[in-house]
Design a protein around this motif. Structure first.
Motif, mmCIF file in Angstrom:
data_model
loop_
_atom_site.group_PDB
_atom_site.id
_atom_site.type_symbol
_atom_site.label_atom_id
_atom_site.label_comp_id
_atom_site.label_asym_id
_atom_site.label_seq_id
_atom_site.Cartn_x
_atom_site.Cartn_y
_atom_site.Cartn_z
ATOM 1 N N CYS A 57 0.753 -1.070 0.041
ATOM 2 C CA CYS A 57 -0.013 0.100 -0.081
ATOM 3 C C CYS A 57 0.730 1.432 -0.041
ATOM 4 C CB CYS A 57 -0.957 -0.048 1.326
ATOM 5 S SG CYS A 57 -1.954 1.527 1.248
ATOM 6 N N TYR A 58 0.385 2.151 -0.665
ATOM 7 C CA TYR A 58 1.173 3.493 -1.037
ATOM 8 C C TYR A 58 0.854 4.595 0.211
ATOM 9 C CZ TYR A 58 1.434 2.394 -6.062
ATOM 10 O OH TYR A 58 1.653 1.765 -7.133
ATOM 11 N N TYR A 59 -0.143 4.361 1.203
ATOM 12 C CA TYR A 59 -0.694 5.271 1.960
ATOM 13 C C TYR A 59 0.254 5.334 3.163
ATOM 14 C CZ TYR A 59 -4.969 4.775 -0.823
ATOM 15 O OH TYR A 59 -6.066 4.586 -1.846
ATOM 16 N N PRO A 60 -0.107 6.490 3.911
ATOM 17 C CA PRO A 60 0.660 6.531 5.221
ATOM 18 C C PRO A 60 0.174 5.540 6.424
ATOM 19 C CG PRO A 60 -0.141 8.548 4.415
ATOM 20 C CD PRO A 60 -0.715 7.707 3.546
ATOM 21 N N ASP A 61 0.951 5.443 7.527
ATOM 22 C CA ASP A 61 0.587 4.590 8.509
ATOM 23 C C ASP A 61 -0.632 5.037 9.308
ATOM 24 O OD1 ASP A 61 0.512 2.415 10.239
ATOM 25 O OD2 ASP A 61 2.338 2.950 11.511
ATOM 26 N N VAL A 62 -1.597 5.040 8.515
ATOM 27 C CA VAL A 62 -3.095 5.422 9.285
ATOM 28 C C VAL A 62 -4.100 4.380 9.185
ATOM 29 C CG1 VAL A 62 -2.574 7.986 8.895
ATOM 30 C CG2 VAL A 62 -3.724 6.513 7.006
ATOM 31 N N PRO A 63 -5.303 4.557 9.813
ATOM 32 C CA PRO A 63 -6.211 3.408 9.476
ATOM 33 C C PRO A 63 -6.764 3.582 7.948
ATOM 34 C CG PRO A 63 -6.946 4.614 11.448
ATOM 35 C CD PRO A 63 -5.527 5.215 11.024
ATOM 36 N N LYS A 64 -7.103 2.452 7.671
ATOM 37 C CA LYS A 64 -7.530 2.162 5.839
ATOM 38 C C LYS A 64 -8.722 1.304 5.829
ATOM 39 C CE LYS A 64 -2.440 2.189 5.014
ATOM 40 N NZ LYS A 64 -1.971 2.077 6.643
ATOM 41 N N PHE A 65 -9.588 1.695 5.097
ATOM 42 C CA PHE A 65 -10.822 1.155 4.944
ATOM 43 C C PHE A 65 -11.288 0.941 3.233
ATOM 44 C CE2 PHE A 65 -11.153 3.052 8.926
ATOM 45 C CZ PHE A 65 -11.426 2.111 9.829
ATOM 46 N N SER A 66 -11.864 -0.139 2.767
ATOM 47 C CA SER A 66 -12.258 -0.213 1.595
ATOM 48 C C SER A 66 -13.911 -0.041 1.520
ATOM 49 C CB SER A 66 -11.960 -1.641 0.801
ATOM 50 O OG SER A 66 -10.481 -1.504 0.733
ATOM 51 N N VAL A 67 -14.418 0.770 0.712
ATOM 52 C CA VAL A 67 -15.982 0.953 0.763
ATOM 53 C C VAL A 67 -16.272 0.196 -0.350
ATOM 54 C CG1 VAL A 67 -17.580 2.745 0.875
ATOM 55 C CG2 VAL A 67 -15.387 3.238 1.781
ATOM 56 N N VAL A 68 -17.399 -0.795 -0.214
ATOM 57 C CA VAL A 68 -17.765 -1.602 -1.276
ATOM 58 C C VAL A 68 -19.182 -1.658 -1.251
ATOM 59 C CG1 VAL A 68 -15.787 -3.194 -1.310
ATOM 60 C CG2 VAL A 68 -17.754 -3.715 0.537
ATOM 61 N N GLY A 69 -19.956 -1.064 -0.331
ATOM 62 C CA GLY A 69 -21.406 -0.897 -0.393
ATOM 63 C C GLY A 69 -21.814 0.284 -1.202
ATOM 64 N N SER A 70 -22.815 -0.028 -2.374
ATOM 65 C CA SER A 70 -22.921 1.159 -3.289
ATOM 66 C C SER A 70 -23.703 2.360 -2.683
ATOM 67 C CB SER A 70 -24.197 0.776 -4.301
ATOM 68 O OG SER A 70 -25.159 0.303 -3.855
ATOM 69 N N LYS A 71 -24.508 2.296 -1.409
ATOM 70 C CA LYS A 71 -25.009 3.268 -0.907
ATOM 71 C C LYS A 71 -23.816 4.003 -0.164
ATOM 72 C CE LYS A 71 -27.777 4.614 3.067
ATOM 73 N NZ LYS A 71 -26.793 4.839 3.891
ATOM 74 N N GLU A 72 -22.721 3.454 0.347
ATOM 75 C CA GLU A 72 -21.656 3.919 1.002
ATOM 76 C C GLU A 72 -20.540 4.681 0.002
ATOM 77 O OE1 GLU A 72 -23.966 1.443 3.667
ATOM 78 O OE2 GLU A 72 -23.106 1.214 1.577
#
Length: 417
Positions: A57-72
């Motif tokens: 992952c390229y992102y900094p050392d912070v919490p990460k999430f993947s959003v997979v629900g269409s409403k979300e």
């Protein structure tokens, strides 16, 4: 247009940016089963999409999430007060520049976007289709029509959107090869020193071109960007140069991918290809279905502005979110049998151009280019079918999707001249 500007290639002559796709975007033949698994777990799942697909992952050392629900997905894209575009600073910000509208939030983003929208209005883009896109498409096709066979990626889709941009920018032909190497290298984040080098060198080149076109404006896109204003204010140089750096990737690379996927899907569904050939009014439906079914970019990045909640999951301020358009586009609650390519299905707006304030400013141009390409295919490649003696097109990539080859046969055509 003659120019006194000089474009500089990479310092390392052995570096080849065209080999970077698999390093950055993977070789996954089909990420959708994994996406369906994630959706079955929750609408928002811990971890970046890259990590969940087995990549660093390229992102900094912070919490990460993947959003997979269409409403979300929709909620994250349309609510900039909670979800910022600043996550692109660690990637695009280093190469396109912090003046890129992709890394901005309102009110700054909205002010400069208005100028780009004036230039990319549908009525303007339509004229480009007639004066720029068509000659490029037909010029490329003339090289393989007499053979009766071709690789539509290598000989057509990989080149034509970039050739369109060269003509829009009115670049000297002598600069085109180096320009494309630098433009592609900007997004090789697995080799960040070269990506940054590419951004620096393109910035130097564009600054010189902007200065020349302001002094002697023409009808090219650089002149339009340099002279268009909003309430008497022109684009700042930082924003203008960042946009020009981004243009090859935002308008060229994604259109190449989208057109390649469209042709792959139709060729692998010959009944639908035949239907489009008989009824050209089906072309818009075919394009929108291709964008939904396997859009060229599966995910957008957002950062939580404050502590919030999404899909029942607590999201701490500063968290990075991968917002999966590819998941929303294959939500079975919206699209029955979502993994099937079907140009006749009931239309619902897809997420491949994003939503909200950052919806793709070049979407009209992308549709024009895909439309013109498909018309040209139908007009010129009679009895078009996949080459039975060569591998069928295989769309690959866990995030940026494209087939490497589309081998086809068709009736030979004699080209005059």
């Amino acid at each position: 247009m003659a120019t006194t500007s000089r474009i500089q290639d990479f310092d390392d002559p052995t570096y080849n940016p065209f080999l970077s796709h698999e390093d950055n975007f993977g070789a996954d033949a089909d990420p959708y089963p994994r996406i369906h698994e994630l959706r079955a777990q929750a609408a928002v799942v811990p971890g970046s999409f890259r990590q969940l697909m087995g990549y660093p992952c390229y992102y900094p050392d912070v919490p990460k999430f993947s959003v997979v629900g269409s409403k979300e997905v929709e909620e994250a894209l349309i609510d900039p007060a909670r979800f910022s575009n600043s996550g692109y600073e660690v990637t695009l910000g280093h190469t396109f520049g912090m003046g890129s509208i992709s890394v901005m939030d309102n009110p700054v983003h909205g002010r400069w976007r208005r100028i780009f929208q004036k230039i990319f209005l549908p009525q303007h883009v339509k004229t480009w289709g007639e004066t720029i896109v068509d000659p490029v498409v037909h010029g490329l096709m003339s090289s393989f029509l007499p053979r009766g066979e071709a690789d539509l990626v290598a000989e057509f889709t990989h080149s034509y959107p970039f050739e369109v941009i060269y003509k829009q920018l009115n670049l000297p032909r002598s600069d085109v090869g180096t320009f494309q190497r630098l433009a592609i290298g900007q997004t090789d984040f697995e080799h960040m020193p070269q990506a940054i080098e590419a951004g620096i060198k393109l910035g130097e080149y564009f600054r010189a071109l902007v200065e020349e076109r302001r002094a002697n404006p023409g009808d090219d896109l650089i002149s339009m960007l340099a002279t268009t204003e909003d309430d008497g204010v022109h684009l700042p140089e930082l924003v203008l140069i960042s946009f020009l750096r981004q243009l090859m990737n935002a308008a060229g690379d994604t259109t190449y991918r989208g057109t390649s996927i469209l042709l792959s899907a139709l060729l692998r569904n010959p009944d639908q290809l035949e239907a489009v050939g008989k009824d050209r009014s089906l072309i818009p439906a075919a394009i929108e279905e291709a964008l939904r079914w396997d859009g060229p970019v599966l995910s957008q990045t957002r950062v939580a502005v404050r502590d919030t909640e999404l899909g029942g999951v607590k999201i701490p301020a500063g968290s990075y979110l991968d917002v999966l358009a590819g998941a929303a586009n294959r939500d079975p609650a919206i699209y029955p049998d979502p993994d099937r390519f079907d140009i006749f299905r009931e239309r619902h707006a897809h997420y491949s151009f994003a939503r909200g304030p950052h919806i793709c400013v070049g979407q009209h141009l992308a549709r024009v280019e895909m439309t013109r390409a498909l018309h040209a295919v139908m007009d010129n490649l009679r009895n078009l079918r996949l080459d039975p003696d060569k591998p069928a097109p295989a769309i690959r990539g866990y995030m940026m999707r494209v087939p490497e080859h589309i081998y086809v046969k068709f009736d030979r055509v004699t080209v005059d001249g």
